[in-house]
Write an enzyme that holds these catalytic residues in place. Structure first.
Site, mmCIF file in Angstrom:
data_model
loop_
_atom_site.group_PDB
_atom_site.id
_atom_site.type_symbol
_atom_site.label_atom_id
_atom_site.label_comp_id
_atom_site.label_asym_id
_atom_site.label_seq_id
_atom_site.Cartn_x
_atom_site.Cartn_y
_atom_site.Cartn_z
ATOM 1 C CE LYS A 182 42.674 58.979 5.031
ATOM 2 N NZ LYS A 182 41.723 58.844 6.116
ATOM 3 C CG ASP A 214 38.827 59.044 12.079
ATOM 4 O OD1 ASP A 214 39.785 59.677 12.575
ATOM 5 O OD2 ASP A 214 38.976 58.037 11.377
HETATM 6 MG MG MG Z 1 37.007 54.517 9.663
#
Ligand code: MG
Ligand code: ADP
Length: 492
Positions: free
Chosen positions: A198, A233
């Protein structure tokens, strides 16, 4: 939005006709359409190649389940990494005290404080702050990046209102660290970075323990805080959602990328080299890596070849937000090159990679006007073309084909997880509700995608089992989840 309204109203024209009445317009256009759809072999072939009839979708779910088992047996056994999260103790609701969460995974990082009040009071107070990371720090040194984060954390803590947040005497502040980059986790509070993604490329970090980097920076900046849990996450989402609803067994992210985590019985994890094989643990599937028997088209192949990780994460490239718009763009480009989709020329903008985004597909599919005005204005704004009604209809069909395939394949993945859970627990069979906690803007903001996903779930599970499954949108609970995991893994 403003762009959409700024565009001129485009009168739909086909051949020599200009239509004024909406109704007659519709009838005549349908005739034109059915006549010329057969003249668009690119679209016809694409639709055929993307088809996901129920029996085939079932094969996909079975293949994902096979790779889950293979990945649980040995490291690298299948396409899914099936990473051990070391999260064995899930939040119970009894957690008490002040805990923190830090979420690093993109161009922003987020900090959160949570004052937990136990079974009855639950979350007594919480504050959060989002801070954007200067680009130069994303490609600088680890001292610079973690030093910046530690400084911001320290000023976040300094702003704390003593009446709302209380750290018990003699305790150091504890933090759940959500780090959404590929990590080889070695315990609940340590893990080494496999590689940056990213747009991050911080020097000298690959192979280093990311928790140690953060702990050192906090010490250097005089912040009395330590990392108690390192989580991804999906794991954070599952833990946060389970705090409010104990039937949550799965956490799924459908945003820019995708991932899924679930509660697994330790006794069915051969690669778990620990003496205790009772109880449960969370497995981070990294299901985006699944790459077998998928309905790949020439457009998927070409997009994959141009990607940063060719040949990898093919499932992610068919179901997640980053890619769906790009697939549509590539199909439209070939339609333009082989037929006069938008007139005799290929629009320049259509040749720009990632010009069309998933948000645009969503806007296109939500258009309920007879003459597809919104589709017209999106095409005008984004690709700078004036599209006939016929062309707009075809664009809608391309979007629908990609979204249908994506939503249904995502549904097949969820079914693979649910069936794995069912085999080992028989919870749904005995009438127990089972919840999938879902986060990510793709799921949140794309109703048609959600609908296709839900259809696939019912088709594959059958009405009875599906009636025990709830998909729950749990926005932003991963920070709470990380703070809770810091609490359950507290050293005090
Ligand atoms: Mg997210
Ligand atoms: P991340 O996974 O980086 O945390 P998000 O959960 O915010 O990101 O998801 C971002 C993705 O969601 C984008 O890549 C986009 O494809 C998709 N998305 C964002 N807004 C919309 C929308 N209005 N309609 C459809 N998809 C959207």
């Amino acid at each position: 939005m403003s762009l959409m309204f700024a565009s001129p109203v485009v009168t739909p024209t086909v051949g020599a006709f200009t239509f004024s009445s909406r109704r007659s317009n519709y009838i005549v256009m349908s005739a034109v359409r059915s006549n010329s759809t057969s003249l668009c072999p690119v679209l016809t072939k694409f639709q055929k190649d993307c088809a996901t009839p129920t029996p085939y979708l079932r094969e996909v779910a079975n293949a994902i389940a096979d790779d889950m088992r293979a990945g649980l047996a040995v490291e690298g056994g299948g396409d899914l990494d099936m990473i051990l999260s070391y999260v064995d103790a899930l939040p119970s609701g009894n957690e008490e005290g002040l805990f923190y969460a830090l979420d690093l995974g993109g161009t922003n990082f987020r900090v959160r404080s949570v004052q937990l009040g136990g079974e009855k009071e639950r979350v007594v107070a919480t504050e959060s702050e989002q801070i954007s990371i200067p680009h130069k720090l994303m490609i600088g040194t680890s001292e610079e990046l973690f030093g910046f984060i530690a400084t911001k954390l320290a000023s976040f803590v300094a702003k704390e209102k003593p009446g709302r947040f209380r750290l018990e005497q003699g305790k150091e502040r504890e933090l759940g660290f959500t780090f959404s980059f590929p990590v080889k986790q070695t315990s609940i509070d340590s893990g080494t970075l496999i590689k940056w993604t990213k747009g991050f490329n911080v020097s000298g970090m690959e192979g280093k323990n990311v928790v140690a980097c953060l702990n050192e920076a906090m010490a250097v900046h005089g912040l009395d805080m330590r990392v108690s849990a390192l989580v991804n996450d999906g794991v954070g989402t599952l833990a946060g959602a389970k705090y409010w609803d104990e039937d949550v067994m799965v956490g799924v992210i459908l945003g820019t990328g995708t991932n899924a985590c679930y509660v697994e019985q330790k006794r069915v994890i051969p690669k778990l080299q620990s003496k205790s094989s009772s109880g449960t643990t969370i497995i981070n599937t990294e299901w985006g890596g699944f790459s077998k028997i998928l309905p790949r088209t020439i457009f998927d192949r070409e997009m994959d070849e141009k990607s940063l990780n060719p040949g990898e994460h093919l499932y992610e490239k068919m179901i997640s937000g980053m890619y769906l718009g790009e697939i549509v763009r590539r199909v439209l480009l070939q339609m333009c090159e082989t037929t006069d989709l938008f007139g005799p020329f290929v629009p320049v903008k259509l040749s720009t990679p990632f010009a069309l985004r998933t948000e645009h597909l969503c806007k296109i599919q939500e258009d309920k006007t007879d003459d597809l005005q919104i589709v017209g204005s999106v095409l005008y704004d984004i690709l700078e073309v004036e599209a006939s009604l016929e062309a707009r209809r075809r664009v809608v069909e391309v979007c629908d084909t990609v979204i249908k395939r994506g939503g249904r394949l995502a549904g097949a993945g969820i079914v693979a997880l649910l069936q794995k859970i069912e085999k080992d627990t028989k919870r749904m069979g005995s009438g127990k509700r089972t919840v999938v906690a879902m986060d990510g803007a793709l799921y949140e903001k794309y109703p048609q995608y959600r609908e296709y996903m839900q259809d696939a779930l019912v088709e594959l599970l059958g009405h009875k089992l599906a009636s025990y499954v709830a998909i729950k949108h749990t926005k932003d609970v991963s920070g709470l989840g990380a703070a809770l995991l810091a609490a359950t893994n507290s050293i005090y």
